[in-house]
Motif scaffolding. Structure first.
Motif, PDB file in Angstrom:
ATOM      1  N   UNK A   1      -7.010 -22.229   7.713  1.00 31.98           N
ATOM      2  CA  UNK A   1      -5.672 -21.980   7.189  1.00 31.98           C
ATOM      3  C   UNK A   1      -5.711 -20.825   6.186  1.00 31.98           C
ATOM      4  N   UNK A   2      -4.690 -19.970   6.266  1.00 33.83           N
ATOM      5  CA  UNK A   2      -4.585 -18.822   5.374  1.00 33.83           C
ATOM      6  C   UNK A   2      -3.156 -18.704   4.867  1.00 33.83           C
ATOM      7  N   UNK A   3      -3.027 -18.458   3.583  1.00 35.57           N
ATOM      8  CA  UNK A   3      -1.757 -18.032   2.993  1.00 35.57           C
ATOM      9  C   UNK A   3      -1.994 -16.665   2.362  1.00 35.57           C
ATOM     10  N   UNK A   4      -1.217 -15.687   2.780  1.00 30.98           N
ATOM     11  CA  UNK A   4      -1.277 -14.351   2.190  1.00 30.98           C
ATOM     12  C   UNK A   4      -0.001 -14.162   1.376  1.00 30.98           C
ATOM     13  N   UNK A   5      -0.139 -13.813   0.123  1.00 25.63           N
ATOM     14  CA  UNK A   5       1.003 -13.760  -0.776  1.00 25.63           C
ATOM     15  C   UNK A   5       1.032 -12.462  -1.567  1.00 25.63           C
ATOM     16  N   UNK A   6       2.226 -12.145  -2.031  1.00 21.55           N
ATOM     17  CA  UNK A   6       2.430 -10.982  -2.893  1.00 21.55           C
ATOM     18  C   UNK A   6       2.906 -11.468  -4.252  1.00 21.55           C
ATOM     19  N   UNK A   7       2.268 -10.995  -5.289  1.00 16.89           N
ATOM     20  CA  UNK A   7       2.704 -11.316  -6.648  1.00 16.89           C
ATOM     21  C   UNK A   7       3.848 -10.383  -7.025  1.00 16.89           C
ATOM     22  N   UNK A   8       4.958 -10.943  -7.460  1.00 17.04           N
ATOM     23  CA  UNK A   8       6.152 -10.159  -7.762  1.00 17.04           C
ATOM     24  C   UNK A   8       6.014  -9.549  -9.148  1.00 17.04           C
ATOM     25  N   UNK A   9       5.536  -8.330  -9.172  1.00  9.92           N
ATOM     26  CA  UNK A   9       5.284  -7.623 -10.423  1.00  9.92           C
ATOM     27  C   UNK A   9       5.564  -6.151 -10.202  1.00  9.92           C
ATOM     28  N   UNK A  10       5.993  -5.458 -11.226  1.00  8.48           N
ATOM     29  CA  UNK A  10       6.252  -4.029 -11.137  1.00  8.48           C
ATOM     30  C   UNK A  10       4.926  -3.288 -10.963  1.00  8.48           C
ATOM     31  N   UNK A  11       4.743  -2.590  -9.840  1.00 11.02           N
ATOM     32  CA  UNK A  11       3.470  -1.888  -9.610  1.00 11.02           C
ATOM     33  C   UNK A  11       3.113  -0.907 -10.724  1.00 11.02           C
ATOM     34  N   UNK A  12       4.126  -0.367 -11.396  1.00  7.39           N
ATOM     35  CA  UNK A  12       3.842   0.601 -12.459  1.00  7.39           C
ATOM     36  C   UNK A  12       3.123  -0.052 -13.639  1.00  7.39           C
ATOM     37  N   UNK A  13       3.201  -1.378 -13.735  1.00 12.06           N
ATOM     38  CA  UNK A  13       2.529  -2.071 -14.828  1.00 12.06           C
ATOM     39  C   UNK A  13       1.122  -2.516 -14.493  1.00 12.06           C
ATOM     40  N   UNK A  14       0.650  -2.179 -13.299  1.00 11.97           N
ATOM     41  CA  UNK A  14      -0.694  -2.575 -12.883  1.00 11.97           C
ATOM     42  C   UNK A  14      -1.684  -1.495 -13.291  1.00 11.97           C
ATOM     43  N   UNK A  15      -2.660  -1.877 -14.061  1.00 16.70           N
ATOM     44  CA  UNK A  15      -3.645  -0.918 -14.564  1.00 16.70           C
ATOM     45  C   UNK A  15      -4.936  -1.021 -13.761  1.00 16.70           C
ATOM     46  N   UNK A  16      -4.837  -0.733 -12.483  1.00 15.68           N
ATOM     47  CA  UNK A  16      -6.013  -0.805 -11.631  1.00 15.68           C
ATOM     48  C   UNK A  16      -6.677   0.552 -11.425  1.00 15.68           C
ATOM     49  N   UNK A  17      -5.964   1.619 -11.824  1.00 15.26           N
ATOM     50  CA  UNK A  17      -6.500   2.973 -11.680  1.00 15.26           C
ATOM     51  C   UNK A  17      -6.963   3.230 -10.238  1.00 15.26           C
ATOM     52  N   UNK A  18      -6.062   2.975  -9.283  1.00 15.56           N
ATOM     53  CA  UNK A  18      -6.407   3.151  -7.884  1.00 15.56           C
ATOM     54  C   UNK A  18      -6.258   4.594  -7.418  1.00 15.56           C
ATOM     55  N   UNK A  19      -5.529   5.397  -8.191  1.00 16.05           N
ATOM     56  CA  UNK A  19      -5.368   6.802  -7.806  1.00 16.05           C
ATOM     57  C   UNK A  19      -6.737   7.462  -7.695  1.00 16.05           C
ATOM     58  N   UNK A  20      -6.951   8.161  -6.616  1.00 14.08           N
ATOM     59  CA  UNK A  20      -8.230   8.834  -6.417  1.00 14.08           C
ATOM     60  C   UNK A  20      -9.275   7.993  -5.716  1.00 14.08           C
ATOM     61  N   UNK A  21      -8.989   6.701  -5.516  1.00  9.90           N
ATOM     62  CA  UNK A  21      -9.930   5.859  -4.786  1.00  9.90           C
ATOM     63  C   UNK A  21     -10.001   6.321  -3.334  1.00  9.90           C
ATOM     64  N   UNK A  22     -11.181   6.398  -2.815  1.00 11.37           N
ATOM     65  CA  UNK A  22     -11.366   6.775  -1.428  1.00 11.37           C
ATOM     66  C   UNK A  22     -11.174   5.540  -0.554  1.00 11.37           C
ATOM     67  N   UNK A  23     -10.148   5.571   0.296  1.00 17.53           N
ATOM     68  CA  UNK A  23      -9.857   4.450   1.184  1.00 17.53           C
ATOM     69  C   UNK A  23     -10.313   4.831   2.587  1.00 17.53           C
ATOM     70  N   UNK A  24     -11.298   4.106   3.078  1.00 18.93           N
ATOM     71  CA  UNK A  24     -11.780   4.406   4.415  1.00 18.93           C
ATOM     72  C   UNK A  24     -10.674   4.131   5.425  1.00 18.93           C
ATOM     73  N   UNK A  25     -10.653   4.856   6.520  1.00 23.61           N
ATOM     74  CA  UNK A  25      -9.607   4.625   7.523  1.00 23.61           C
ATOM     75  C   UNK A  25      -9.591   3.171   7.980  1.00 23.61           C
ATOM     76  N   UNK A  26      -8.388   2.622   8.114  1.00 24.68           N
ATOM     77  CA  UNK A  26      -8.246   1.245   8.547  1.00 24.68           C
ATOM     78  C   UNK A  26      -8.735   1.097   9.987  1.00 24.68           C
ATOM     79  N   UNK A  27      -9.624   0.144  10.201  1.00 16.18           N
ATOM     80  CA  UNK A  27     -10.103  -0.085  11.561  1.00 16.18           C
ATOM     81  C   UNK A  27      -8.986  -0.723  12.387  1.00 16.18           C
ATOM     82  N   UNK A  28      -9.070  -0.608  13.681  1.00 19.16           N
ATOM     83  CA  UNK A  28      -8.092  -1.202  14.580  1.00 19.16           C
ATOM     84  C   UNK A  28      -8.770  -2.338  15.348  1.00 19.16           C
ATOM     85  N   UNK A  29      -8.703  -3.560  14.796  1.00 18.81           N
ATOM     86  CA  UNK A  29      -9.358  -4.683  15.471  1.00 18.81           C
ATOM     87  C   UNK A  29      -8.754  -4.939  16.846  1.00 18.81           C
TER      88      UNK A  29
END
Length: 217
Positions: A45-73
């Motif tokens: 069983x899986x539940x996938x959820x989104x936390x309702x928060x303003x993305x501008x308030x998230x301090x994850x510093x994701x800008x500049x992160x290298x995201x590998x191309x999404x695989x196509x299962x």
């Protein structure tokens, strides 16, 4: 700030899950089947959820992160397509039959979370099972990018224990950057060992995955 976000979301979700599972049934019955279940047979069983928060308030510093191309299962777990139709290559059970159903309702009723997917299926996971990636695509439709806001894949393997690998990206459209409007908000990159009949929570500041396995005797 990031530590505060982490503590807050885990405190809230922890209390909601505790309340939900006080009411949850202690025995999970398989769908009506004749005869005995196969060896190493589980309800996943899986539940996938989104936390309702303003993305501008998230301090994850994701800008500049290298995201590998999404695989196509080759297989889809839960893919919401552009026209709103849903694709899955698994025989999913209705949310109303899930052991995690109480948790899903309480999380959504709290007003702090939006349930993007809540489902499960029956499958044999024998020792040395090497699972193939299962595609996930859900959340808001980002028309400018032609994709869903949350996309990636989930894998289930078994050596001595079950292991679940979560590989999800959470995207948004940045209107201030017309050249490259697709912006990464947060992601999940984690593989965790799973104990049967225990609830596991894997998350980032904006998305999370609840996982539950029940061995069917």
């Amino acid at each position: 700030m990031q530590a505060q976000h982490f503590c807050l979301r885990h405190t809230v979700i922890g209390s909601l899950l505790a309340a939900a599972f006080m009411l949850a049934p202690t025995v999970l019955m398989a769908q009506s089947q004749s005869g005995n279940a196969p060896r190493d047979y589980y309800r996943a069983e899986f539940i996938i959820l989104e936390r309702l928060v303003d993305p501008s308030g998230i301090d994850e510093k994701m800008a500049g992160k290298q995201v590998e191309p999404t695989i196509q299962p080759d297989k889809a777990l839960w893919v919401d397509q552009a026209d709103g139709s849903r694709l899955s290559d698994l025989k999913l059970v209705p949310q109303s039959e899930l052991h995690l159903n109480q948790a899903a309702r309480r999380l959504e009723n709290s007003g702090n979370y939006r349930i993007l997917a809540a489902t499960g299926w029956y499958q044999a996971f024998p020792p040395d099972y090497d699972g193939e990636p299962l595609q996930v695509a859900l959340g808001d439709w980002l028309a400018e990018a032609g994709q869903r806001a949350v996309e990636g894949h989930i894998t289930i393997d078994r050596q001595r224990f079950l292991h679940v690998g979560i590989h999800l990206n959470h995207w948004m459209i940045d209107e201030s950057s017309p050249a490259s409007p697709l912006q990464l908000v947060t992601w999940i990159r984690e593989t965790r060992r799973m104990r049967s009949e225990e609830i596991h929570f894997i998350d980032s500041p904006t998305i999370g995955v609840l996982v539950f396995f029940k061995r069917v005797e």
